[in-house]
Design an enzyme around this catalytic site. Structure first.
Site, PDB file in Angstrom:
ATOM      1  N   GLU A  85      31.694  24.422  36.128  1.00  0.00           N
ATOM      2  CA  GLU A  85      30.139  24.873  36.310  1.00  0.00           C
ATOM      3  C   GLU A  85      29.889  26.161  35.837  1.00  0.00           C
ATOM      4  OE1 GLU A  85      28.782  22.960  40.390  1.00  0.00           O
ATOM      5  OE2 GLU A  85      30.387  24.363  40.575  1.00  0.00           O
ATOM      6  N   HIS A 104      29.617  31.987  42.538  1.00  0.00           N
ATOM      7  CA  HIS A 104      29.244  30.636  43.189  1.00  0.00           C
ATOM      8  C   HIS A 104      30.273  30.285  43.944  1.00  0.00           C
ATOM      9  CE1 HIS A 104      28.570  26.606  43.738  1.00  0.00           C
ATOM     10  NE2 HIS A 104      29.683  26.090  43.059  1.00  0.00           N
ATOM     11  N   HIS A 106      31.497  28.280  48.054  1.00  0.00           N
ATOM     12  CA  HIS A 106      31.289  26.978  48.871  1.00  0.00           C
ATOM     13  C   HIS A 106      31.317  27.415  50.371  1.00  0.00           C
ATOM     14  CE1 HIS A 106      32.401  23.923  45.717  1.00  0.00           C
ATOM     15  NE2 HIS A 106      31.690  24.879  45.034  1.00  0.00           N
ATOM     16  N   HIS A 172      26.794  21.400  48.728  1.00  0.00           N
ATOM     17  CA  HIS A 172      27.635  21.969  47.637  1.00  0.00           C
ATOM     18  C   HIS A 172      28.030  23.640  47.985  1.00  0.00           C
ATOM     19  CE1 HIS A 172      27.726  22.589  42.959  1.00  0.00           C
ATOM     20  NE2 HIS A 172      28.978  23.246  43.616  1.00  0.00           N
TER      21      HIS A 172
END
Length: 250
Positions: A85, A104, A106, A172
């Site tokens: 990603e 980023h 989770h 996500h």
């Protein structure tokens, strides 16, 4: 340019990854942080041949790559691969001149709250002043639970982000963008904290209510020295304390 370049910055990104893990925002091997170093390159947490997860990230895991995903120097490869990603990072950095760092992660509570239909709202006040102001400005949602592995999907995410510091990725995780690595991480921590409180209130049978505008206006800006500097020193001390407490004896 060699892998010796940007040693201080690599250490910062690596420690920030450990902070994410220590806060439970990046459990296991998923999640990454990037830092822009110039118009064509960024430092980013990559996955190597002996991947152990974010809690064990070292500066060696932080690689210098170009925006197209290629290694910025020959000694940046040796079996390491950029995140699938990476387009999350490059799309944000290309579209936001004032942003230098992208997280980023989770975070389970953030994902759970969103799936339960609970938006991130300014339900807290002085409990978390930066978080309250962040929530009041809005935390949008990218409604697709996909792996953002190409420019088209990253463009969709950018559109959903709509210039805000943080966007939730449905089913996500979360993307957080800021002028510094520290601020990007702390934003994600605040959003997940509000998500956790929201879930607790809902599970206790309570109703979520936004902070009154008068109260929100009364919350002072304590300044970056406190909101970011002091808060970050705490996060570093916290994660180092966890590491020391769990280190094997002998």
């Amino acid at each position: 340019m060699t892998s010796r370049a940007f040693a201080e910055e690599r250490n910062l990104v690596a420690e920030a990854c450990r902070v994410l893990a220590g806060r439970g925002l990046a459990d296991g091997i998923l999640g990454h942080i990037s830092l822009r170093v110039d118009d064509d390159a960024l430092l980013v947490r990559c996955r190597g041949p002996r991947e152990r997860g974010l809690v064990h990230t070292t500066a060696h895991d932080i690689r210098l790559v170009r925006f197209d995903g290629t290694a910025a120097a020959s000694d940046e490869t040796d079996g390491w691969s950029v995140p699938n990603e990476l387009p999350i990072h490059t799309a944000v950095l290309r579209s936001r001149a004032g942003v230098a760092a992208v997280v980023h992660a989770h975070p389970r509570r953030t994902v759970t709250a969103d799936l339960a239909g609970i938006a991130i709202r300014p339900i807290v006040g002085a409990y978390d002043i930066p978080g309250a102001h962040l929530a009041a400005g809005g935390v949008p949602v990218y409604p697709r639970g996909v792996l953002i592995r190409n420019a088209d999907l990253a463009s969709e995410m950018i559109a959903a982000m709509n210039g805000r510091p943080v966007v939730i990725l449905r089913g996500h995780g979360v993307t957080s963008a800021a002028e510094s690595v520290e601020q990007a991480v702390l934003q994600a921590v605040s959003v997940d904290g509000i998500a956790g409180i929201s879930l607790d209130v809902a599970s206790a049978g309570g109703s979520l209510a936004d902070l009154p505008d008068a109260d929100l206006a009364e919350l002072p800006d304590l300044g970056s020295a406190f909101n970011t500097g002091t808060a970050w020193r705490h996060e570093i001390a916290r994660v180092r304390g966890i590491a020391a407490a769990t280190a094997p004896v002998g």
